[in-house]
Write a protein that holds these residues in place. Sequence first.
Motif, PDB file in Angstrom:
ATOM      1  N   ALA A   1     -38.247  26.294  24.283  1.00 25.80           N
ATOM      2  CA  ALA A   1     -37.038  26.836  23.661  1.00 25.80           C
ATOM      3  C   ALA A   1     -35.825  25.967  23.966  1.00 25.80           C
ATOM      4  O   ALA A   1     -34.946  25.781  23.120  1.00 25.80           O
ATOM      5  CB  ALA A   1     -36.798  28.264  24.142  1.00 25.80           C
ATOM      6  N   TYR A   2     -35.778  25.438  25.176  1.00 27.92           N
ATOM      7  CA  TYR A   2     -34.686  24.549  25.578  1.00 27.92           C
ATOM      8  C   TYR A   2     -34.660  23.310  24.689  1.00 27.92           C
ATOM      9  O   TYR A   2     -33.602  22.882  24.228  1.00 27.92           O
ATOM     10  CB  TYR A   2     -34.896  24.159  27.041  1.00 27.92           C
ATOM     11  N   GLY A   3     -35.842  22.768  24.420  1.00 25.86           N
ATOM     12  CA  GLY A   3     -35.919  21.607  23.538  1.00 25.86           C
ATOM     13  C   GLY A   3     -35.498  21.936  22.122  1.00 25.86           C
ATOM     14  O   GLY A   3     -34.758  21.182  21.480  1.00 25.86           O
ATOM     15  N   ILE A   4     -35.957  23.075  21.610  1.00 24.31           N
ATOM     16  CA  ILE A   4     -35.550  23.502  20.263  1.00 24.31           C
ATOM     17  C   ILE A   4     -34.045  23.724  20.227  1.00 24.31           C
ATOM     18  O   ILE A   4     -33.358  23.343  19.276  1.00 24.31           O
ATOM     19  CB  ILE A   4     -36.302  24.786  19.864  1.00 24.31           C
ATOM     20  N   GLY A   5     -33.539  24.353  21.302  1.00 20.61           N
ATOM     21  CA  GLY A   5     -32.097  24.588  21.378  1.00 20.61           C
ATOM     22  C   GLY A   5     -31.303  23.301  21.376  1.00 20.61           C
ATOM     23  O   GLY A   5     -30.218  23.228  20.784  1.00 20.61           O
ATOM     24  N   MET A   6     -31.833  22.266  22.025  1.00 21.78           N
ATOM     25  CA  MET A   6     -31.148  20.980  22.040  1.00 21.78           C
ATOM     26  C   MET A   6     -31.010  20.403  20.636  1.00 21.78           C
ATOM     27  O   MET A   6     -30.003  19.783  20.289  1.00 21.78           O
ATOM     28  CB  MET A   6     -31.899  19.992  22.925  1.00 21.78           C
ATOM     29  N   ILE A   7     -32.045  20.584  19.820  1.00 23.73           N
ATOM     30  CA  ILE A   7     -31.995  20.083  18.451  1.00 23.73           C
ATOM     31  C   ILE A   7     -30.864  20.748  17.688  1.00 23.73           C
ATOM     32  O   ILE A   7     -30.120  20.110  16.936  1.00 23.73           O
ATOM     33  CB  ILE A   7     -33.340  20.327  17.746  1.00 23.73           C
ATOM     34  N   ALA A   8     -30.708  22.069  17.901  1.00 21.14           N
ATOM     35  CA  ALA A   8     -29.684  22.816  17.175  1.00 21.14           C
ATOM     36  C   ALA A   8     -28.303  22.707  17.814  1.00 21.14           C
ATOM     37  O   ALA A   8     -27.291  22.601  17.113  1.00 21.14           O
ATOM     38  CB  ALA A   8     -30.100  24.284  17.092  1.00 21.14           C
ATOM     39  N   CYS A   9     -28.252  22.716  19.159  1.00 21.19           N
ATOM     40  CA  CYS A   9     -26.965  22.813  19.850  1.00 21.19           C
ATOM     41  C   CYS A   9     -26.093  21.575  19.683  1.00 21.19           C
ATOM     42  O   CYS A   9     -24.877  21.686  19.527  1.00 21.19           O
ATOM     43  CB  CYS A   9     -27.183  23.089  21.334  1.00 21.19           C
ATOM     44  N   GLY A  10     -26.705  20.403  19.732  1.00 24.29           N
ATOM     45  CA  GLY A  10     -25.906  19.193  19.589  1.00 24.29           C
ATOM     46  C   GLY A  10     -25.160  19.164  18.278  1.00 24.29           C
ATOM     47  O   GLY A  10     -23.948  18.921  18.222  1.00 24.29           O
ATOM     48  N   ARG A  11     -25.875  19.449  17.188  1.00 25.75           N
ATOM     49  CA  ARG A  11     -25.242  19.465  15.867  1.00 25.75           C
ATOM     50  C   ARG A  11     -24.250  20.612  15.755  1.00 25.75           C
ATOM     51  O   ARG A  11     -23.178  20.477  15.166  1.00 25.75           O
ATOM     52  CB  ARG A  11     -26.330  19.578  14.790  1.00 25.75           C
ATOM     53  N   MET A  12     -24.588  21.781  16.332  1.00 29.69           N
ATOM     54  CA  MET A  12     -23.678  22.925  16.297  1.00 29.69           C
ATOM     55  C   MET A  12     -22.357  22.586  16.974  1.00 29.69           C
ATOM     56  O   MET A  12     -21.277  22.898  16.461  1.00 29.69           O
ATOM     57  CB  MET A  12     -24.317  24.122  16.996  1.00 29.69           C
ATOM     58  N   LEU A  13     -22.446  21.921  18.124  1.00 32.04           N
ATOM     59  CA  LEU A  13     -21.233  21.577  18.856  1.00 32.04           C
ATOM     60  C   LEU A  13     -20.375  20.585  18.095  1.00 32.04           C
ATOM     61  O   LEU A  13     -19.144  20.680  18.088  1.00 32.04           O
ATOM     62  CB  LEU A  13     -21.611  21.009  20.226  1.00 32.04           C
ATOM     63  N   ASP A  14     -21.007  19.612  17.444  1.00 29.12           N
ATOM     64  CA  ASP A  14     -20.242  18.638  16.674  1.00 29.12           C
ATOM     65  C   ASP A  14     -19.571  19.288  15.468  1.00 29.12           C
ATOM     66  O   ASP A  14     -18.522  18.837  15.008  1.00 29.12           O
ATOM     67  CB  ASP A  14     -21.139  17.482  16.229  1.00 29.12           C
TER      68      ASP A  14
ATOM     69  N   SER B   1     -31.395  13.482  23.213  1.00 26.29           N
ATOM     70  CA  SER B   1     -31.973  12.943  24.447  1.00 26.29           C
ATOM     71  C   SER B   1     -32.502  14.055  25.337  1.00 26.29           C
ATOM     72  O   SER B   1     -33.525  13.895  26.017  1.00 26.29           O
ATOM     73  CB  SER B   1     -30.932  12.105  25.200  1.00 26.29           C
ATOM     74  N   SER B   2     -31.829  15.194  25.315  1.00 21.67           N
ATOM     75  CA  SER B   2     -32.276  16.311  26.133  1.00 21.67           C
ATOM     76  C   SER B   2     -33.567  16.926  25.608  1.00 21.67           C
ATOM     77  O   SER B   2     -34.298  17.568  26.370  1.00 21.67           O
ATOM     78  CB  SER B   2     -31.179  17.374  26.211  1.00 21.67           C
ATOM     79  N   VAL B   3     -33.832  16.753  24.313  1.00 17.49           N
ATOM     80  CA  VAL B   3     -35.116  17.196  23.779  1.00 17.49           C
ATOM     81  C   VAL B   3     -36.249  16.463  24.495  1.00 17.49           C
ATOM     82  O   VAL B   3     -37.282  17.051  24.841  1.00 17.49           O
ATOM     83  CB  VAL B   3     -35.202  16.966  22.256  1.00 17.49           C
ATOM     84  N   GLY B   4     -36.053  15.158  24.728  1.00 22.51           N
ATOM     85  CA  GLY B   4     -37.050  14.401  25.475  1.00 22.51           C
ATOM     86  C   GLY B   4     -37.287  14.994  26.842  1.00 22.51           C
ATOM     87  O   GLY B   4     -38.435  15.140  27.294  1.00 22.51           O
ATOM     88  N   GLY B   5     -36.198  15.366  27.534  1.00 19.87           N
ATOM     89  CA  GLY B   5     -36.332  15.985  28.841  1.00 19.87           C
ATOM     90  C   GLY B   5     -37.017  17.334  28.776  1.00 19.87           C
ATOM     91  O   GLY B   5     -37.847  17.671  29.629  1.00 19.87           O
ATOM     92  N   ALA B   6     -36.679  18.117  27.748  1.00 13.64           N
ATOM     93  CA  ALA B   6     -37.277  19.443  27.617  1.00 13.64           C
ATOM     94  C   ALA B   6     -38.763  19.362  27.295  1.00 13.64           C
ATOM     95  O   ALA B   6     -39.573  20.135  27.830  1.00 13.64           O
ATOM     96  CB  ALA B   6     -36.549  20.233  26.530  1.00 13.64           C
ATOM     97  N   VAL B   7     -39.146  18.426  26.421  1.00 17.57           N
ATOM     98  CA  VAL B   7     -40.564  18.265  26.084  1.00 17.57           C
ATOM     99  C   VAL B   7     -41.348  17.812  27.323  1.00 17.57           C
ATOM    100  O   VAL B   7     -42.421  18.337  27.631  1.00 17.57           O
ATOM    101  CB  VAL B   7     -40.751  17.256  24.928  1.00 17.57           C
ATOM    102  N   GLY B   8     -40.793  16.841  28.047  1.00 17.23           N
ATOM    103  CA  GLY B   8     -41.436  16.409  29.279  1.00 17.23           C
ATOM    104  C   GLY B   8     -41.555  17.548  30.274  1.00 17.23           C
ATOM    105  O   GLY B   8     -42.592  17.719  30.931  1.00 17.23           O
ATOM    106  N   GLY B   9     -40.496  18.354  30.373  1.00 10.50           N
ATOM    107  CA  GLY B   9     -40.523  19.492  31.286  1.00 10.50           C
ATOM    108  C   GLY B   9     -41.536  20.540  30.873  1.00 10.50           C
ATOM    109  O   GLY B   9     -42.227  21.122  31.718  1.00 10.50           O
ATOM    110  N   ALA B  10     -41.627  20.810  29.552  1.00  7.01           N
ATOM    111  CA  ALA B  10     -42.579  21.809  29.058  1.00  7.01           C
ATOM    112  C   ALA B  10     -44.015  21.384  29.353  1.00  7.01           C
ATOM    113  O   ALA B  10     -44.833  22.175  29.835  1.00  7.01           O
ATOM    114  CB  ALA B  10     -42.378  22.028  27.564  1.00  7.01           C
ATOM    115  N   LEU B  11     -44.322  20.124  29.050  1.00  5.11           N
ATOM    116  CA  LEU B  11     -45.677  19.628  29.321  1.00  5.11           C
ATOM    117  C   LEU B  11     -45.976  19.637  30.818  1.00  5.11           C
ATOM    118  O   LEU B  11     -47.069  20.029  31.256  1.00  5.11           O
ATOM    119  CB  LEU B  11     -45.826  18.216  28.759  1.00  5.11           C
ATOM    120  N   ALA B  12     -44.994  19.210  31.601  1.00  6.81           N
ATOM    121  CA  ALA B  12     -45.204  19.131  33.046  1.00  6.81           C
ATOM    122  C   ALA B  12     -45.365  20.506  33.679  1.00  6.81           C
ATOM    123  O   ALA B  12     -46.133  20.667  34.637  1.00  6.81           O
ATOM    124  CB  ALA B  12     -44.045  18.381  33.700  1.00  6.81           C
TER     125      ALA B  12
END
Length: 431
Positions: free
Chosen positions: A62-75, A376-387
Amino acid sequence: MKDMDTTKKTNVRWMVVALIFFATTVNYIDRQVIGLLKPYIQDDLGWTEADYGYIVTAFQIAYGIGMIACGRMLDKLGSKLGYSVAIIVWSLGAVLHAAARSVVGFGAARAVLGLGEAGNFPAAVKVIAEWFPKRDRAFATGVFNSGTTVGAIIAPIIVTAITLQWGWRWAFIVTGLLGFIWVVIWWLLYKDPDKNPSVNAAELAYIRSDEESEKEEGKINEESKENVVTWRELFQHRQTYAILFSRFVTDWVWWFFLFWTPDFLKKTQNLDLQATVLPLIVIYLMSSIGGIYGGHVSSQFIRMGRSVDFARKTTILLFALLVLPLNAVPYISNMWVVIFIIGLATSTHQAWASNIFTIVSDVYPKHVVGSMTGISSVGGAVGGALASSFVGLILEWTGSYATIFMIASTMYILAWLTLRLFVPIRQIKFK
């Protein structure tokens, strides 16, 4: 004397840093509660190690999905409104944990928490880029990012007290309410630099000094600098892939410490919830120092006349070397030596984070910083989810943390090498 010393620092700029510091503190209090309460909830609800890994994975997906949406939302919405929306969502998710009765229920609550918490760092980095020139950003980022460790320090104290007094469900409710309080304060106090009556002309010129110098050097195309930059355009640059990958291989290490350290100490040092409070405080105090000092070292290199590229990458390398002793932790019996090495590793991560967030604002124009931080945070979230699933399964299969610590000890060197080879730190020019 220059027109007021506020051309270097002003109370209003550091008040803004304080606000996002406290938001980041609340962010980490809310996300750490489940790690602290894992033994209690596990006994109460009968979770397996794999179940816990899947719950953590739900948060990170969810954090990764949120990153996809949040960055654009903030801009699109801007820092003030976008930040508020993010914190309202994650605070609601935090409170919902108290109503969960199953693995699925906890997974759903973690997902809501993750969606909202994804907005914190894109928002914070965007605010820093709006309020500070490049030479000051790493230090300011280090200060706000130290909120992660302050949150991690405070969480064991308040969660332990609430749990022992009222039970573990109330720990989620009380900590979840903190975010709603922050939103009220943010909405009352925050204004953009251009609209803030406390910012004088000299201060605004200082904030915009990078833009003026780069404009003179022809690095900014005035006609196109505010044009919308699509993700497709961002992914046309190798820097995007390299930064995303570097987050992928390192962020999970921090998640691992956050969600599994109390359990590791309980199983290897026989510490209960109360006894883990002091060791966790020591670990995260060290982390806080690393976060601030990592930004300070980078900024000092720049003040000494070294390039931004040299400053960021050299700082990252120096701190990456400090995480290598982590490989020895599973074989050390002395608790305080273990605590020191883990604290050194978490300190390294915070120093790394201070610089990688700043690299994003160094390489990308301000109006896409939110989007790029999110990507970039999506990368971190995906890595975190898998890990997270990987860690849970490894513990279930082997009953040992040795493999996990061995892998974690090398990740920051790999990230530094990726940045060294593929990320020249200079601002990208978009057409």
